[in-house]
Design a protein around this motif. Sequence first.
Motif, PDB file in Angstrom:
ATOM      1  N   VAL A  74       0.710  -1.206   0.004  1.00 56.08           N
ATOM      2  CA  VAL A  74       0.179   0.087  -0.016  1.00 56.08           C
ATOM      3  C   VAL A  74       0.810   1.067   0.234  1.00 56.08           C
ATOM      4  CG1 VAL A  74      -1.861   1.172   1.370  1.00 56.08           C
ATOM      5  CG2 VAL A  74      -1.976  -1.243   1.115  1.00 56.08           C
ATOM      6  N   TYR A  75       1.855   1.141   0.788  1.00 52.21           N
ATOM      7  CA  TYR A  75       2.812   2.482   0.934  1.00 52.21           C
ATOM      8  C   TYR A  75       4.442   1.996   0.508  1.00 52.21           C
ATOM      9  CZ  TYR A  75      -1.120   4.123   3.959  1.00 52.21           C
ATOM     10  OH  TYR A  75      -2.233   4.360   4.125  1.00 52.21           O
ATOM     11  N   PRO A  76       4.375   1.814  -0.765  1.00 49.82           N
ATOM     12  CA  PRO A  76       5.837   1.187  -1.407  1.00 49.82           C
ATOM     13  C   PRO A  76       6.922   2.165  -0.869  1.00 49.82           C
ATOM     14  CG  PRO A  76       4.453   2.162  -3.206  1.00 49.82           C
ATOM     15  CD  PRO A  76       3.648   2.137  -2.035  1.00 49.82           C
ATOM     16  N   GLY A  77       6.645   3.504  -0.628  1.00 48.82           N
ATOM     17  CA  GLY A  77       7.784   4.327  -0.156  1.00 48.82           C
ATOM     18  C   GLY A  77       7.994   4.383   1.271  1.00 48.82           C
ATOM     19  N   GLU A  78       7.272   3.503   2.100  1.00 47.69           N
ATOM     20  CA  GLU A  78       7.479   3.586   3.507  1.00 47.69           C
ATOM     21  C   GLU A  78       7.969   2.353   4.038  1.00 47.69           C
ATOM     22  OE1 GLU A  78       4.749   6.107   5.503  1.00 47.69           O
ATOM     23  OE2 GLU A  78       3.807   6.850   3.634  1.00 47.69           O
ATOM     24  N   SER A  79       8.348   1.200   3.408  1.00 45.44           N
ATOM     25  CA  SER A  79       8.632   0.253   4.034  1.00 45.44           C
ATOM     26  C   SER A  79       9.864   0.189   4.778  1.00 45.44           C
ATOM     27  CB  SER A  79       9.091  -0.852   2.716  1.00 45.44           C
ATOM     28  OG  SER A  79       7.756  -1.398   2.038  1.00 45.44           O
ATOM     29  N   HIS A  80      10.559   1.286   4.774  1.00 44.74           N
ATOM     30  CA  HIS A  80      11.796   1.372   5.573  1.00 44.74           C
ATOM     31  C   HIS A  80      11.456   1.716   7.004  1.00 44.74           C
ATOM     32  CE1 HIS A  80      10.944   5.480   4.423  1.00 44.74           C
ATOM     33  NE2 HIS A  80      11.156   5.766   5.629  1.00 44.74           N
ATOM     34  N   ARG A  81      10.254   2.176   7.282  1.00 45.81           N
ATOM     35  CA  ARG A  81       9.723   2.332   8.844  1.00 45.81           C
ATOM     36  C   ARG A  81       9.468   1.041   9.404  1.00 45.81           C
ATOM     37  NH1 ARG A  81       4.856   5.882   8.249  1.00 45.81           N
ATOM     38  NH2 ARG A  81       5.229   6.363  10.448  1.00 45.81           N
ATOM     39  N   ILE A  82       9.370  -0.145   8.918  1.00 47.43           N
ATOM     40  CA  ILE A  82       9.302  -1.212   9.524  1.00 47.43           C
ATOM     41  C   ILE A  82      10.594  -1.609  10.056  1.00 47.43           C
ATOM     42  CG2 ILE A  82       8.548  -3.826   9.659  1.00 47.43           C
ATOM     43  CD1 ILE A  82       6.241  -1.574   9.078  1.00 47.43           C
ATOM     44  N   PRO A  83      10.747  -1.842  11.221  1.00 48.10           N
ATOM     45  CA  PRO A  83      12.140  -1.991  11.835  1.00 48.10           C
ATOM     46  C   PRO A  83      12.827  -3.416  11.140  1.00 48.10           C
ATOM     47  CG  PRO A  83      10.719  -1.616  13.669  1.00 48.10           C
ATOM     48  CD  PRO A  83       9.926  -1.701  12.206  1.00 48.10           C
ATOM     49  N   GLU A  84      14.153  -3.263  10.710  1.00 51.59           N
ATOM     50  CA  GLU A  84      14.811  -4.235  10.047  1.00 51.59           C
ATOM     51  C   GLU A  84      15.085  -5.674  11.105  1.00 51.59           C
ATOM     52  OE1 GLU A  84      19.297  -5.010   8.107  1.00 51.59           O
ATOM     53  OE2 GLU A  84      18.700  -3.063   9.040  1.00 51.59           O
ATOM     54  N   LYS A  85      15.175  -5.350  12.236  1.00 53.54           N
ATOM     55  CA  LYS A  85      15.117  -6.541  13.099  1.00 53.54           C
ATOM     56  C   LYS A  85      13.942  -7.363  13.138  1.00 53.54           C
ATOM     57  CE  LYS A  85      15.967  -7.957  18.028  1.00 53.54           C
ATOM     58  NZ  LYS A  85      16.268  -7.252  19.481  1.00 53.54           N
ATOM     59  N   PHE A  86      12.598  -6.484  13.100  1.00 49.66           N
ATOM     60  CA  PHE A  86      11.450  -7.399  12.803  1.00 49.66           C
ATOM     61  C   PHE A  86      11.325  -8.124  11.709  1.00 49.66           C
ATOM     62  CE2 PHE A  86       7.181  -7.164  10.901  1.00 49.66           C
ATOM     63  CZ  PHE A  86       6.557  -7.732  11.811  1.00 49.66           C
ATOM     64  N   MET A  87      11.797  -7.274  10.643  1.00 46.39           N
ATOM     65  CA  MET A  87      11.709  -8.056   9.165  1.00 46.39           C
ATOM     66  C   MET A  87      12.498  -9.163   9.180  1.00 46.39           C
ATOM     67  SD  MET A  87       9.357  -6.465   7.581  1.00 46.39           S
ATOM     68  CE  MET A  87       9.396  -7.196   5.851  1.00 46.39           C
ATOM     69  N   GLN A  88      13.853  -8.926   9.782  1.00 39.25           N
ATOM     70  CA  GLN A  88      14.705 -10.398   9.585  1.00 39.25           C
ATOM     71  C   GLN A  88      14.234 -11.419  10.477  1.00 39.25           C
ATOM     72  OE1 GLN A  88      18.538  -8.432  11.041  1.00 39.25           O
ATOM     73  NE2 GLN A  88      18.927  -7.847   9.021  1.00 39.25           N
ATOM     74  N   GLY A  89      13.495 -11.069  11.491  1.00 37.38           N
ATOM     75  CA  GLY A  89      12.890 -12.055  12.184  1.00 37.38           C
ATOM     76  C   GLY A  89      11.873 -13.000  11.725  1.00 37.38           C
ATOM     77  N   MET A  90      11.200 -12.035  11.062  1.00 36.22           N
ATOM     78  CA  MET A  90       9.776 -12.739  10.252  1.00 36.22           C
ATOM     79  C   MET A  90      10.470 -13.506   9.006  1.00 36.22           C
ATOM     80  SD  MET A  90       6.809 -11.846  11.685  1.00 36.22           S
ATOM     81  CE  MET A  90       7.686 -12.253  12.968  1.00 36.22           C
ATOM     82  N   LEU A  91      11.411 -13.062   8.433  1.00 34.33           N
ATOM     83  CA  LEU A  91      12.101 -13.708   7.157  1.00 34.33           C
ATOM     84  C   LEU A  91      12.524 -15.118   7.547  1.00 34.33           C
ATOM     85  CD1 LEU A  91      13.057 -10.583   5.024  1.00 34.33           C
ATOM     86  CD2 LEU A  91      11.312 -12.146   4.435  1.00 34.33           C
ATOM     87  N   SER A  92      13.358 -15.082   8.681  1.00 33.93           N
ATOM     88  CA  SER A  92      13.872 -16.099   9.214  1.00 33.93           C
ATOM     89  C   SER A  92      12.968 -17.333   9.720  1.00 33.93           C
ATOM     90  CB  SER A  92      14.777 -15.796  10.354  1.00 33.93           C
ATOM     91  OG  SER A  92      15.242 -17.011  11.041  1.00 33.93           O
ATOM     92  N   ARG A  93      12.023 -16.809  10.205  1.00 31.22           N
ATOM     93  CA  ARG A  93      10.813 -17.935  10.611  1.00 31.22           C
ATOM     94  C   ARG A  93      10.105 -18.297   9.417  1.00 31.22           C
ATOM     95  NH1 ARG A  93       6.962 -15.807  15.401  1.00 31.22           N
ATOM     96  NH2 ARG A  93       8.567 -15.729  17.024  1.00 31.22           N
ATOM     97  N   LEU A  94      10.058 -17.506   8.509  1.00 32.37           N
ATOM     98  CA  LEU A  94       9.339 -18.005   7.091  1.00 32.37           C
ATOM     99  C   LEU A  94      10.129 -19.122   6.578  1.00 32.37           C
ATOM    100  CD1 LEU A  94       6.659 -16.991   5.729  1.00 32.37           C
ATOM    101  CD2 LEU A  94       7.772 -15.746   4.272  1.00 32.37           C
TER     102      LEU A  94
END
Length: 273
Positions: free
Chosen positions: A186-206
């Motif tokens: 929805v907001y392609p220019g704002e993905s950077h606002r999601i913490p990197e640690k959170f994203m890494q944790g989710m991707l690792s689980r996935l």
Amino acid sequence: MTTGHHVLDERSRDFYIQTLTVLNEAGLPYLLGGAYALARYTGIERHTKDLDLFTRPEDAPRVLDALRRAGYSTHTAFPHWLGKAHQGDDFVDIIYSSANGVGTVDDEWFERATADEVFGVPVHLVPVEELLWHKAYVCERERFDGADVAHLIRAKAEDIAWGRLVQRFGPHWQLLFAHVMMFGFVYPGESHRIPEKFMQGMLSRLTSHDNLNPPPGKVCLGTLLSREQYLPDVERWGYADARETQGYMQPQDITTWTAAIGQPDPTPPQEDV
């Protein structure tokens, strides 16, 4: 604030003020949620005919009793999550869990609540994490709260306690990740606002099958998202209903909740006492 199509009439406003004042004067624990908490967090204002108040399950009878003594008609609409109080066409929803039984109100809601003022009355708002948590599961055919989730993230990404949010979702972390992925779309220019640690944790689980932890047996978790759209799965195709197998709802509550599909808000045969 952005104003929706409906304008709050003076009668409803007075009703809301009266309700909040009654509970404040009685010293009862509640949190303001729903459209008015969303408005405070996102600036999106939607006026409805009801007021969403959250309280612990053990406090709900006292809240309903205080409103009854103040002249409201009260009843328990669905014992596993919802009581109601009304005067005329205006309603108060007394909410102590989510409709799927997952999001029970507990002490942490109150510990993290935000102090505010609505209609000139001091209140505490449902924390943004719990508001997002509840809304993430609303994926019915006739109502999908994904836009509300995206708007909450857009407004509060830097303030959200992401680790606590992950804990709230627990084994349903994939649902949280799905909403975060939708936010990025929805907001392609704002993905950077999601913490990197959170994203890494989710991707690792996935990417790690060891961390997916699927429930045993043939289970449909879709019933946690919609009480109607996954009925074929549990009624015809042999899937177990996650609401029951994971302990979120009792069979009689599932039966009552399912029977109410397509029905107007239930009215009590008599007032609760």
